[in-house]
Design an enzyme around this catalytic site. Structure first.
Site, PDB file in Angstrom:
ATOM      1  CD  GLU A 170      -3.613   6.805  -4.370  1.00  0.00           C
ATOM      2  OE1 GLU A 170      -4.761   6.379  -4.173  1.00  0.00           O
ATOM      3  OE2 GLU A 170      -2.692   6.621  -3.547  1.00  0.00           O
ATOM      4  CD  GLU A 171      -0.577   6.300  -0.846  1.00  0.00           C
ATOM      5  OE1 GLU A 171      -1.661   6.496  -0.288  1.00  0.00           O
ATOM      6  OE2 GLU A 171      -0.171   5.167  -1.154  1.00  0.00           O
TER       7      GLU A 171
ATOM      8  CG  ASP B 297       0.025   1.979  -1.662  1.00  0.00           C
ATOM      9  OD1 ASP B 297      -0.207   2.437  -2.785  1.00  0.00           O
ATOM     10  OD2 ASP B 297      -0.558   2.377  -0.639  1.00  0.00           O
TER      11      ASP B 297
ATOM     12  CG  ASP C 272      -2.816   2.246  -5.972  1.00  0.00           C
ATOM     13  OD1 ASP C 272      -1.896   1.791  -5.273  1.00  0.00           O
ATOM     14  OD2 ASP C 272      -3.473   3.258  -5.649  1.00  0.00           O
TER      15      ASP C 272
ATOM     16  CG  HIS D 226      -0.832   3.474   3.741  1.00  0.00           C
ATOM     17  ND1 HIS D 226      -1.984   4.203   3.871  1.00  0.00           N
ATOM     18  CD2 HIS D 226      -0.659   3.321   2.400  1.00  0.00           C
ATOM     19  CE1 HIS D 226      -2.489   4.457   2.672  1.00  0.00           C
ATOM     20  NE2 HIS D 226      -1.707   3.921   1.759  1.00  0.00           N
TER      21      HIS D 226
ATOM     22  CG  HIS E 242       0.205   5.982  -6.372  1.00  0.00           C
ATOM     23  ND1 HIS E 242       1.032   6.048  -5.279  1.00  0.00           N
ATOM     24  CD2 HIS E 242      -0.762   5.085  -6.051  1.00  0.00           C
ATOM     25  CE1 HIS E 242       0.580   5.235  -4.337  1.00  0.00           C
ATOM     26  NE2 HIS E 242      -0.489   4.634  -4.775  1.00  0.00           N
TER      27      HIS E 242
END
Lengths: 461, 461
Positions: free
Chosen positions: B329-330, B295, B357, B427, B283
């Site tokens: 995606e997130e 990520d 991912d 994140h 993503h």
């Protein structure tokens, strides 16, 4: 009919008991992993060793501080015996930081990062300036001959091979330049040697490491330094533009008389076979560039953790388990040799030795130096390790410090962590505590403990 | 007799040809790995995506820059077709940085690092101050009841379980607090929520991530933030000393109307079965704290590299191979859903999809979502991957973006890199390019290419 039934029943019983044993073992391994991950000591120990003591080259004050610390910490574990084993080690000092530049025209210079190789002599006072001849390895020296080399600095620039998956193999393909380059180049009249750092990435950190002059007479020795990979690339490209450029290097390193140091040893006496010895260890000395967290602080604290996890989980070993914090792996292997000598002198029967000296990264398995029967037994334990993603059980080397223990009977093993990042840090200023991941270190300790447990419980064949 | 001979000869021929095929495959895989490690593009691409574009939350200008960049780079590869697929995505902005403190006495405060969870509403202007009730999970809310919770900030502090070897499993055991904590706590009259960061180590970085209010009405929504693990430990210990302390939080985040964005798609037309599609992807969007290198910048460049390696090594796929850089995606999965919708609408037969991912760390294997027959075929390829230390072939999840493609026939797969370091960065502000190791990233790309090659060559069953 009766006989068959008895046979069936006993096969059934045997199978059942084998299953029970496997279940017991898997419960025990889980205990080791859980304790290491939830309540481990390895990371705290390494924090102290790396950040409170720091680099600990053989013969240095820090190395002695590390010996003292190791002894104290082992004593806290309530082992049956903790002691120091005296050993004479080489003492080499780097002195004032090295300085080097490329001179394209008189007065026009570009600095490049170098560091003396361990064991090198200093440059003449005020430094050394000479033309450079670039080679791709020792074999090139003969092709070029004395005329092309005499009075020059030889620049060994064969890069470490990036397409090998095991980076230790890649390292093995280049390290001869570092170890023997100066000795070989001196024979062709070179005045100095610079060696491309054994590093898989391009950066500005020179990587030191051991070198040897072999049987060269003192007067024939020439100074040898490592140059960072970026520095090597720069020098090489400049030489292509102008082969007449000069290289300046200044180094203040020096060898001194051997000094006394120590292996630190602790043991838990075996309950059933106290005269059979199992060794687990790493090396307490390090190079002087970083703080030696991966090489080999990690191996030290993981080895200490093996005995602590036995204590903590209440496992009583059948055989005598020793942790050995070896001194002087990096530039002499005196600790390893001394330990083996003493073991032989005292006729101590060593059945198994395991070393961790390949970094504190995620453990992947072990390599073994042993006969086929023992290897077969070890391979039968693979399912026990599967939940921890430990999958590499290969024949091959073990560890430098334990190699002098080798005989026909003993099983030697080395922990094999993931090797991809190791040579980014190896012998360089960035081999530091911040490059250690707590979980990876702890997984390594638990993996070692599990193997030592199985070897202790089932013995060698 | 003749028949037997024919049979023997054909078995022999078959065996021989199977061996030849295996050898061919191993030569092809070696080419992929060598090209990726010696002449790879993934690291350079990621350098640009991370350092020149940076964080790329859905709906942001950076996300659009990333779409543009992806399209341009894919066009340079000489694929048969490159296009953008329009998709409406949520737009949420963090606004001015969050601010929080613990107040032990009026005027006596200690700052702690928080960040709004993605999708949260802001605090009232000027911030929110309230007493805190600490819980270990959603199930504790019911036990405490409205009286204990009303008017307070609920502090979800269940830590991620450190003794699980697979850190994604540990994450899965905690993420409900983050995703649904606010919705659940609001039902008991809480005025705000703070959630312990889904991080396996103790540090000062709050980790954001998606949350949902479910069917809560706007007026019932309460602000939700992540607190760093050190902050959570501090708050918890302070609450033990004095349950009456207050927590202040100020957040300025906001949700906007959906905006248009894009999946970026490129394809190589299949030479034999152009109407069978294989998808490889990651993503393109990321959270806004770091630069999204692990990520999922890593997954993006590795997926692009699969098609580039095919081109570079001259492999002509039988089936149509698509790289999809999924958007959103997130916090919505809109890109993944849109791609699957379009595929269904156009009746494109997708036979295999692979997502990366799970970070750019050393690849260990794949997880598969497929039937037993296909899994058996995949497992038969294990020996081909052994030289690259790829050993995990497990049944289980694949990837979020490709999951909407699921049907009875398709094989879905996810790359499984070493997971130990992933949640240190996930994140958070330290999901940045410096945490990427070039070789590890490149090994992942080659591993994905190898699987796509085998799936393309042998097809699904």
């Amino acid at each position: 009919m009766k006989k068959t039934l008895v046979l069936i029943v006993s096969v059934f019983t045997l199978t059942l008991s084998a299953q029970q044993t496997a279940t017991e073992d898997s419960v025990t391994l889980k205990k080791f992993y859980n304790t290491s991950l939830l309540n481990g000591k390895s990371y705290v120990w390494l924090d102290h060793l790396s950040n409170q003591i720091g680099p600990r080259l053989s013969g240095s004050i820090n190395a002695e501080k590390a010996v003292e610390w190791g002894e104290q910490e082992l004593k806290k574990l309530g082992l049956d015996k903790v002691w120091l084993q005296s050993v004479m080690v080489p003492k080499w000092t780097r002195g004032v930081a090295e300085y080097a530049y490329i001179e394209t025209d008189p007065g026009k210079t570009t600095n490049v990062p170098i560091c003396a190789l361990g064991g090198s002599i200093a440059t003449p006072i005020g430094g050394l300036k000479a033309n450079v001849v670039e080679v791709q390895g020792i074999e090139d020296l003969r092709k070029l001959g004395t005329t092309a080399i005499e009075g020059k600095i030889v620049f060994f620039n064969r890069p470490i091979q990036a397409d090998l998956i095991n980076t230790f193999e890649a390292y093995g393909g280049c390290v001869d330049q570092r170890y023997s380059g100066a000795k070989e180049a001196a024979n062709f009249g070179a005045v100095g040697v610079i060696v491309r750092s054994m590093n898989l990435r391009n950066d500005d950190l020179p990587h030191t490491g051991a070198m040897s002059y072999g049987d060269l007479k003192d007067l024939d020795k020439i100074p040898a330094a490592a140059i960072s990979t970026n520095g090597a690339n720069l020098l090489s490209s400049m030489l292509k533009l102008n082969p007449e450029i000069k290289f300046f290097m200044n180094m203040n390193c020096r060898s001194w008389k051997d000094v006394e140091s120590h292996n630190v040893i602790g043991e838990i006496k075996g309950a059933e076979f106290p005269n059979e010895y199992i060794v687990v260890g790493g090396h307490l000395d390090s190079w002087d560039m970083g703080d030696g967290s991966h090489d080999d602080g990690a191996g030290i604290v993981q080895s200490m953790e093996v005995l602590r996890l036995f204590k903590e989980t209440g496992y009583t070993p059948k055989r005598t388990i020793r942790v050995v914090l070896f001194m002087n792996e990096e530039n002499g292997l005196r600790g390893g040799k001394k330990y083996a000598e003493e073991a032989q002198r005292k006729e101590e029967k060593h059945v198994f030795a395991l070393e961790s000296d390949a970094g504190g990264f995620t453990p992947r398995g072990f390599s073994f130096d042993c006969d086929a029967t023992n290897f077969a037994q070890i391979e039968s334990w693979k399912p026990l390790f599967a939940p921890y993603l430990i999958h590499q059980f290969s024949k091959g080397g073990s560890g430098a410090d334990i190699s002098p223990l080798k005989n026909e009977k003993i099983v030697l093993a080395g922990l094999r962590p993931d090797s991809q990042r190791y040579f980014d840090h190896h012998h360089a200023a960035n081999d530091t505590f911040d490059a250690i991941n707590k979980r990876e270190l702890e997984l390594g300790a638990a993996t070692m403990t599990s193997l030592v447990y199985l070897m202790d419980k089932y013995g060698t064949k």
